[in-house]
Scaffold this active site. Structure first.
Site, short mmCIF file in Angstrom:
data_model
loop_
_atom_site.label_atom_id
_atom_site.label_comp_id
_atom_site.label_asym_id
_atom_site.label_seq_id
_atom_site.Cartn_x
_atom_site.Cartn_y
_atom_site.Cartn_z
N ARG A 11 0.90 -1.39 0.24
CA ARG A 11 -0.03 -0.03 0.08
C ARG A 11 0.84 1.35 0.04
O ARG A 11 1.91 1.28 0.59
CB ARG A 11 -0.93 -0.05 1.22
N HIS A 66 -0.81 -2.52 -4.57
CA HIS A 66 -0.35 -3.49 -5.71
C HIS A 66 -0.32 -2.82 -6.92
O HIS A 66 -0.72 -3.60 -7.96
CB HIS A 66 -1.09 -4.79 -5.48
N HIS A 80 2.81 -12.86 -5.66
CA HIS A 80 1.90 -13.09 -4.51
C HIS A 80 1.14 -14.48 -4.57
O HIS A 80 -0.14 -14.57 -4.39
CB HIS A 80 0.77 -11.95 -5.04
N ASP A 102 -1.90 -10.05 8.12
CA ASP A 102 -1.52 -9.11 6.94
C ASP A 102 -0.49 -8.07 7.28
O ASP A 102 -0.81 -6.93 7.21
CB ASP A 102 -2.78 -8.69 6.38
N GLU A 105 5.13 -12.99 0.94
CA GLU A 105 5.60 -11.70 -0.10
C GLU A 105 6.80 -11.19 0.14
O GLU A 105 6.78 -10.13 1.09
CB GLU A 105 4.42 -10.73 -0.35
#
Length: 323
Positions: A78, A103, A173, A230, A288
């Site tokens: 982000r 992304h 991803h 996350d 990631e």
């Protein structure tokens, strides 16, 4: 080996490249640089696909949001308020995650068809991202090389050059499902990170780097992952010229292991709690490798700026085994 995988609505063909070496079989699509399948054996020698994917092109086009297996850019993760300053100019991006950019925007690298050429034990994808694409400055010439090494590990190496100052943060991803199916929360994770990056309600970094000691973010000793993650972790090794191992994911049931080595300073752990049909929440785990989220607005974070005359390089290695 390359074959037609499907055709987009505008007539553009999408091809599937199949790589095979040392017991690993990988499928890579020219659409979105997607890793569609990774076939590896378990401790009994039974082979299964250990990444989530769709059986056809339509699945990826109609369900883009999970970013299954995709090459993410220009900027992975982000950017707050979909804007950032660079050399005295504020660049406005396309917001696609509330007020923020996620992304790379609405039509990031994951939704582009890449040119492909064979390389030894692999395929090299390339494209030109024009100046102003999704609001990012500078023409960016990008390559992503997917290759299998002698051990069957998948190496993804990125390179890019620009004709004007810009920012760049690339990742893959893939959602790993080491059992081949089912909830992944029982997998065990070891992660070489003593600090993580706290975020606000919109998953934008607060700017702090917080010690993991005594918290649910401490994976320095292998333990079950669970759910509810996350978050980006600041890897202890920082930025390195060559990939260094930073993580191991293990499925006790099948015996399969995944090791992750990277040149990047950060790793986003995402436990896929928001996956929808045809999958279920928690069906995979994304690891990631990347720079930190919102770095263009955080001068205290490792820089993601790329300038003319420089070459952006990043490499991540996914190794597969059993125990």
């Amino acid at each position: 080996m390359s074959e037609l995988f499907g055709t987009l609505s505008d007539g553009t063909e999408v091809h599937r490249w199949t790589l095979e070496r040392a017991g690993t079989r990988v499928e890579v699509l020219t659409y979105g640089g997607i890793v569609r399948s990774v076939q590896v054996p378990d401790r009994e020698g039974r082979t299964a696909n250990v990444v989530l994917g769709f059986p056809d092109l339509e699945g990826y086009v109609t369900h883009p949001e999970p970013y299954l297996g995709a090459l993410i850019g220009r900027y992975a993760n982000r950017i707050a308020h979909a804007r950032f300053p660079l050399d005295g100019t504020v660049y406005a991006l396309e917001p696609n995650n509330g007020p923020n950019s996620l992304h790379g925007g609405r039509a990031g690298f994951d939704k582009r068809v890449w040119a492909a050429e064979p390389v030894e034990h692999g395929v090299r994808l390339s494209r030109v991202s024009p100046h102003g694409e999704e609001g990012f400055p500078g023409r960016l010439d990008v390559t992503a090389t997917y290759a299998l090494d002698a051990s069957g590990a998948l190496r993804i190496a990125y390179e890019a050059v620009t004709d004007a100052p810009t920012v760049i943060n690339l990742t893959n991803h893939s959602y790993f499902s080491l059992a081949g199916a089912g909830h992944a929360g029982g997998y065990e994770l070891r992660l070489a990170a003593s600090r993580y990056i706290p975020v606000d309600a919109d998953l934008i970094p607060t700017g702090a780097l917080e010690d993991v000691t005594g918290s649910r973010f401490d994976f320095r000793t292998s333990r079950k992952v669970g759910s509810g993650y996350d978050h980006n972790f600041a890897l202890d090794k920082g930025v390195t010229a060559t990939p260094e191992e930073v993580a191991e994911l293990h499925d006790p049931a099948s015996g399969r292991t995944l090791t992750v080595a990277t040149t990047e300073p950060g790793l986003q752990l995402y436990t896929a709690d928001h996956l929808g049909e045809p999958f279920a929440p928690g069906d995979g785990i994304a690891l990631e490798t990347q720079h930190f989220p919102d770095s263009p607005n955080r001068p205290e974070f490792p820089s993601t700026v790329l300038r003319p005359g420089e070459v952006f390089r990043s490499e991540t290695v996914y190794g597969f085994g059993v125990r």
